[in-house]
Design a protein around this motif. Sequence first.
Motif, PDB file in Angstrom:
ATOM      1  N   GLY A 184      32.361  18.306  42.794  1.00 41.40           N
ATOM      2  CA  GLY A 184      31.249  18.719  43.648  1.00 41.40           C
ATOM      3  C   GLY A 184      29.877  18.561  43.013  1.00 41.40           C
ATOM      4  O   GLY A 184      28.862  18.671  43.689  1.00 41.40           O
ATOM      5  N   PHE A 185      29.812  18.285  41.694  1.00 38.01           N
ATOM      6  CA  PHE A 185      28.535  18.063  41.019  1.00 38.01           C
ATOM      7  C   PHE A 185      27.732  16.953  41.685  1.00 38.01           C
ATOM      8  O   PHE A 185      26.518  16.897  41.564  1.00 38.01           O
ATOM      9  CB  PHE A 185      28.768  17.668  39.548  1.00 38.01           C
ATOM     10  CG  PHE A 185      28.655  18.807  38.580  1.00 38.01           C
ATOM     11  CD1 PHE A 185      29.479  19.903  38.705  1.00 38.01           C
ATOM     12  CD2 PHE A 185      27.727  18.782  37.544  1.00 38.01           C
ATOM     13  CE1 PHE A 185      29.392  20.956  37.818  1.00 38.01           C
ATOM     14  CE2 PHE A 185      27.624  19.832  36.653  1.00 38.01           C
ATOM     15  CZ  PHE A 185      28.458  20.925  36.783  1.00 38.01           C
ATOM     16  N   ALA A 186      28.446  16.066  42.375  1.00 34.39           N
ATOM     17  CA  ALA A 186      27.768  14.908  42.967  1.00 34.39           C
ATOM     18  C   ALA A 186      26.989  15.273  44.212  1.00 34.39           C
ATOM     19  O   ALA A 186      26.205  14.491  44.708  1.00 34.39           O
ATOM     20  CB  ALA A 186      28.791  13.834  43.294  1.00 34.39           C
ATOM     21  N   LYS A 187      27.225  16.482  44.727  1.00 32.82           N
ATOM     22  CA  LYS A 187      26.512  16.871  45.941  1.00 32.82           C
ATOM     23  C   LYS A 187      25.486  17.937  45.612  1.00 32.82           C
ATOM     24  O   LYS A 187      25.685  18.750  44.716  1.00 32.82           O
ATOM     25  CB  LYS A 187      27.492  17.405  46.986  1.00 32.82           C
ATOM     26  CG  LYS A 187      28.432  16.337  47.484  1.00 32.82           C
ATOM     27  CD  LYS A 187      29.279  16.861  48.629  1.00 32.82           C
ATOM     28  CE  LYS A 187      30.432  15.905  48.897  1.00 32.82           C
ATOM     29  NZ  LYS A 187      31.743  16.507  48.697  1.00 32.82           N
ATOM     30  N   SER A 188      24.411  17.934  46.410  1.00 27.10           N
ATOM     31  CA  SER A 188      23.390  18.942  46.211  1.00 27.10           C
ATOM     32  C   SER A 188      24.001  20.328  46.323  1.00 27.10           C
ATOM     33  O   SER A 188      24.880  20.545  47.159  1.00 27.10           O
ATOM     34  CB  SER A 188      22.297  18.794  47.269  1.00 27.10           C
ATOM     35  OG  SER A 188      21.067  18.678  46.631  1.00 27.10           O
TER      36      SER A 188
END
Lengths: 84, 464
Positions: free
Chosen positions: B393-397
Amino acid sequence: MKKMTLEICSGTTCYMLGANNLLNIENEMPSELRGLAEVRALPCMGLCNDKELSGAPYVKLNGKVIEKATPEKIYDAMRALIEE
Amino acid sequence: MANGSVFVRRELMIRFVRAFNNGTLETDLDRFAVEMRPRLGQSSRCCIYHDRAVIKYRLMSLLGFSCEEETDEARTLASYYREAIERETPVNVAETIPLSVCEAGCSGCPSARVIVTPNCRGCLNRPCMYSCPKGAISIVNQVSTIDYSKCINCGKCTTVCPYHAIVKTTVPCEEACPTGAIHKDPDGHTRIDMEKCISCGNCFSKCPFSAILERSQMLDVMKAIKNGEKVVAMIAPAIEPQIAGSIEQLFTAVSKLGFTDVMEVAIGAEETTAREAEEFKEKMLAGERLMTTSCCPAYVELVRKFVPELMKYVSHTPSPMVLAAEIARKEHPGCKVVFVGPCVAKRIEGARNNIDFVLSFEELLGMLAGSGIDIIACEPMKLPRAAISDARGFAKSSGVTQAVVNELGNFKDDFKLDAKAINGIEKKTISILKLYAAGKLPGNFLEVMCCPGGCVNGPCSLKK
């Protein structure tokens, strides 16, 4: 009328050169064409080797190859088939 | 949606990789432009000769050069190839910037200004004239006319005209740049100011001519693999929505390229989360008032160059990329590591943190396509260590915040978390950050992602 088959090459080459924008085409078709074609994503059809690279992305409509496929080109080809 | 110039760039990548694999790259390089734009073929620009010139510079950037480095216009690509193949390490982009303007490809868009189009009817209400705060508009020969010595480009007139006859022209790269790093020099050539550029890549993805080029390290990676070096690919989680096929199939495909191992950067994100939560807890208990995230390299560059007073609040926890590299090096001693992501700024962070190479998703797919490897035809690989979804989830704001919040759940509530987020860096972001630095805005945990929506919308993501 028999359902058309629309095969979209999803090999890495075609995918990069535009097929990624075609994979959702079933839901984006104009209403008069929707439901008339069975859409399938296929692995590399081998059409892009060496010289023919510039023709990607390739799709086949009822077995007939469309080069540099765009939604518009596909719709036109579908309409032509309907008129036949 | 990708445009014509993007496809030219990608087709060149595929040709480049094919020729490298065939061992004919040195001789083929100078032929590509002619093959793609033959004498009797169609051109995308004014003529085939212009297209060919741009193709040459695209190939220079694929070889890892910036077109601004050209001192001898007659130098062949074969000669650049020989220099590239000899170099031990790629050019250190932390000492320059990874982006450059391809002058031959740049359209030299006229500076942004407000213009009256022939749609003007010279109407009697004249809202344009009356709304202009500077009195710059008058009616001359029944047509609205702007006095540019007074106009301040505010654009008020464009919003009030009932005919939409007044429009504001833009320069997409300048408009997209959040730091004002892009400008025209006195001769009208577009330049990127190294001192101001944070390598966010907005100009790269927004230019409709794809005239901003990235220095590629693709050749360096392929060379290392070919020389039998141990090379480990670390794939950023943002790739998941970008490919045909699953992550597991992609990993099989990538290992077929000859990488020693393929791993998810998200493995590093798990460690980043744990350490960042720990660091946050320590800082809060020590009475500090703010901590801000460190995983977006364009944001860190922004702080470094424009809000240095905020630097002391930036988390010291290494980013997922850096920690993933530590794991890779432990498991494969002596290996070289390649980060693969959707980000331009990671090229700088990579160079600063001993990451051997950085590739974009586009370049990775180019390597697969050029090597005839089909992701969807691959068997799924059993991932030896699949990352947990918080880490992916780090890839999403707000993904970083979510992961840290979940991690903090394990601690006792000795302090209150007040998380804030900036989702996308814009021109006004610098002044907002200055307010955070001065303690004038609430919140003790500030997540900043340069790209709106997070890394999944990065400048080198394929869906653009």
